[in-house]
Enzyme design. Structure first.
Site, short mmCIF file in Angstrom:
data_model
loop_
_atom_site.label_atom_id
_atom_site.label_comp_id
_atom_site.label_asym_id
_atom_site.label_seq_id
_atom_site.Cartn_x
_atom_site.Cartn_y
_atom_site.Cartn_z
N ALA A 82 -48.38 -18.95 124.98
CA ALA A 82 -49.42 -19.92 124.62
C ALA A 82 -48.94 -20.83 123.49
CB ALA A 82 -50.69 -19.18 124.21
N ARG A 100 -24.24 -6.04 125.25
CA ARG A 100 -24.86 -5.79 123.96
C ARG A 100 -23.81 -5.59 122.86
NH1 ARG A 100 -29.15 -1.11 124.97
NH2 ARG A 100 -29.86 -1.67 122.86
N HIS A 108 -26.06 -3.95 129.55
CA HIS A 108 -25.64 -2.90 128.62
C HIS A 108 -24.27 -3.22 128.02
CE1 HIS A 108 -25.53 1.10 126.86
NE2 HIS A 108 -24.30 1.23 127.34
N GLU A 109 -23.36 -3.68 128.85
CA GLU A 109 -22.01 -3.99 128.36
C GLU A 109 -22.00 -5.21 127.45
OE1 GLU A 109 -19.37 -2.17 128.71
OE2 GLU A 109 -20.44 -0.68 129.92
N ASP A 158 -56.40 -20.34 126.15
CA ASP A 158 -56.09 -21.50 125.31
C ASP A 158 -56.69 -22.74 125.94
OD1 ASP A 158 -54.01 -23.13 126.90
OD2 ASP A 158 -53.08 -21.15 126.91
N LEU A 209 -38.43 -15.31 131.23
CA LEU A 209 -38.61 -13.89 131.56
C LEU A 209 -39.83 -13.29 130.87
CD1 LEU A 209 -34.93 -12.62 131.27
CD2 LEU A 209 -36.20 -13.13 133.35
N GLY A 210 -40.48 -14.03 129.99
CA GLY A 210 -41.59 -13.46 129.23
C GLY A 210 -42.73 -12.98 130.10
N LEU A 211 -43.23 -13.84 131.00
CA LEU A 211 -44.35 -13.43 131.86
C LEU A 211 -43.91 -12.43 132.92
CD1 LEU A 211 -46.25 -16.82 132.31
CD2 LEU A 211 -46.74 -14.93 130.74
N THR A 268 -36.93 -18.26 127.93
CA THR A 268 -35.93 -17.73 128.86
C THR A 268 -36.45 -17.66 130.28
OG1 THR A 268 -36.61 -15.45 128.48
CG2 THR A 268 -34.93 -16.35 127.00
#
Length: 520
Positions: free
Chosen positions: A418, A305, A302-303, A445, A478-480, A476
């Protein structure tokens, strides 16, 4: 070996009952065998004693000149003292073979007597004494058959022995040499002895079977009662094993009620309770640490951002300025802006995960899953023109219950995954499969697949492959992780199957909004 393995595979209660029953059967068999042998010895001893008396009696009768049909002199009976001697026998009736019968004969019904002189049987002093159905005091004499005579002729004066006589059964026979050199053979039937042994053996078998059956039933009840504390230990352990201990706050208040350390089961229960106390303390410490980390990540995200937004703003302002700047400065400002954008996405992802970890509820409303898929695939076509994108949608629109924005993000992340980690020319197929009160979204895929070593951790945060998952590709890690967190918050599941040439992600979501949604 097979029986032993089968016994080991049974429950403790069954093994105890079966083992106890087997021991009871073994003890009963030993007692029964010993009892039967003792009874047999006693009965045979009595039979030998009666046979000895019969041999003496018939020998005195034969030496006194008696023939078949004559009555022995009771004075010659050594078994009777003078005060108990019977009166002289009389012949009150005639036997069925025409010979007279005698009262006061005193021989056991079925007694066999045979006298041999120079190997020849003396018929008038040989025969089978029969009470003729009128009691032992009334005796008739039946002639011996040739087979019976042949068997009796093999007896010598060495002592009593058992013998099967044709037509008569098993006998105890004994021979005695008389004063004139002839051989007197006498025999007593063993039918009563055998009948008594069979009766006793039958009674013992029935008693053993009944006793073991009753003992097994009573033992099963008693063992079940005594093993109830152990069953409670197993139940507590099973309930603990069903708890989700890998994440979140865990209420580990389950304990075993039986903790009397004077018993073996009580010791096990007390040890299990101590272990649960230790595990509970460790889980509480872990949860507190996780909460601090989550608060830190949320607060830091938060800080961050605000300064990131300022960096992007100043970079854009400098780039749009009408003043000429050197090329290297313009390039550096472009890099600053792009990295600020990438870092802003990372901060947003971390903030989203922190919010989901804290259990913050998502919006719940009907979502047109078909339109969400169409929008996500359209965006993916624009971003990945070097890939082939296909749709496999049902004719009817499919709706699910959830947060539209977050579900769109799930599909965007899967398609970006993918596109990013497969080579150009890869075909990506997105399909929807209705399944009752749930719907499945498949993203498949035909790329090289996920490395086998990475597959178990593919939904973990910051999970990266050594080759394709790189910062240059924009990943990153973190997507999955966001996909799994969002789907779990919707009370759904996400799975993956991968092999070279086919990687398939399946997202399963409820199609209706539950009346009361538990906290994820």
């Amino acid at each position: 070996m097979v029986a032993s393995a089968r016994l080991r595979n049974r429950s403790l209660r069954s093994r105890l009952v079966l083992t106890t029953s087997a021991l009871l059967v073994a003890v009963a068999l030993v007692i029964g065998v010993v009892t039967t042998v003792a009874l047999y010895s006693s009965l045979m001893g009595q039979a030998r004693q009666r046979l000895s008396q019969t041999v003496d009696r018939t020998a005195q009768f034969s030496e006194g000149g008696g023939n078949r049909g004559d009555a022995p002199d009771p004075a010659l009976d050594p078994a009777l003292d003078p005060g108990r001697r019977r009166p002289p026998p009389t012949a009150p009736a005639t036997c069925s073979n025409g010979t007279p019968g005698f009262v006061g004969f005193g021989l056991v019904d079925g007694t066999v007597n045979a006298r041999f002189d120079d190997g020849q049987v003396l018929v008038r002093q040989s025969g089978v004494f029969d009470s003729n159905g009128s009691g032992q005091d009334f005796a008739c004499v039946r002639e011996l058959t040739a087979g019976q005579v042949a068997q009796l002729s093999t007896v010598d004066a060495d002592g009593a022995r058992r013998m099967d006589l044709p037509g008569l059964g098993e006998y105890l026979v004994q021979g005695q040499v008389l004063s004139d050199g002839s051989l007197q053979v006498s025999g007593l039937p063993l039918a009563d002895v055998n009948r008594t042994l069979l009766t006793v053996a039958g009674v013992e078998a029935a008693a053993v079977l009944g006793g073991v059956a009753l003992a097994a039933i009573a033992g099963s009840v008693l063992v079940r009662r005594d093993l109830l504390p152990l069953q409670r230990v197993a139940t507590t352990a099973a309930r603990v094993s069903e708890l989700e201990l890998d994440r979140g706050e865990v209420d580990l208040s389950l304990r075993v009620p039986d903790t009397d350390e004077g018993t073996e089961v009580g010791k096990v229960g007390a040890a299990l309770n101590r272990m649960l106390d230790n595990v509970g303390s460790a889980l509480e410490a872990r949860h507190a640490s996780e909460q601090r980390v989550r608060r830190f990540v949320a607060d830091a995200s938060h800080e961050l951002r605000t300064p990131l937004a300022a960096i992007r703003g100043y970079a854009e302002l400098t780039r749009r300025s009408g003043e000429q700047v050197p090329a290297d400065v313009r390039h550096a400002l472009g890099r600053v802006e792009s990295e600020a954008v990438r870092m802003t996405g990372l901060v947003e992802d971390l903030l989203l995960l922190a919010r989901l970890d804290s259990g913050r509820p998502l919006d719940r409303e009907p979502v047109d899953l078909t339109m969400t898929v169409l929008d996500a695939v359209s965006d993916a076509r624009v971003a990945g023109r070097d890939h082939t994108w296909r749709l496999d949608l049902p004719e009817e629109a499919v709706e699910v219950a959830g947060d539209p924005g977050r579900l769109h993000q799930v599909l965007t992340n899967l398609l970006a995954n993918a596109r990013t980690h497969t080579p150009p020319g890869t075909t990506v197929t997105v399909g929807i499969v209705p399944d009752g009160d749930r719907a499945h979204v498949d993203v498949v895929d035909d790329g090289p697949g996920i490395p086998t070593g990475l597959l178990p951790d593919v939904f973990e945060r910051f999970a990266r492959g050594d080759s394709s998952r790189s910062r240059a590709a924009g990943s990153t890690g973190l997507g999955l992780a966001i996909v799994q967190a969002v789907v779990t918050s919707h009370h759904g599941t996400v799975t993956v199957e991968s092999r070279p040439g086919r990687t398939a992600f399946r997202v399963t979501l409820p199609t209706t909004i539950p009346p009361t949604l538990p906290d994820p």
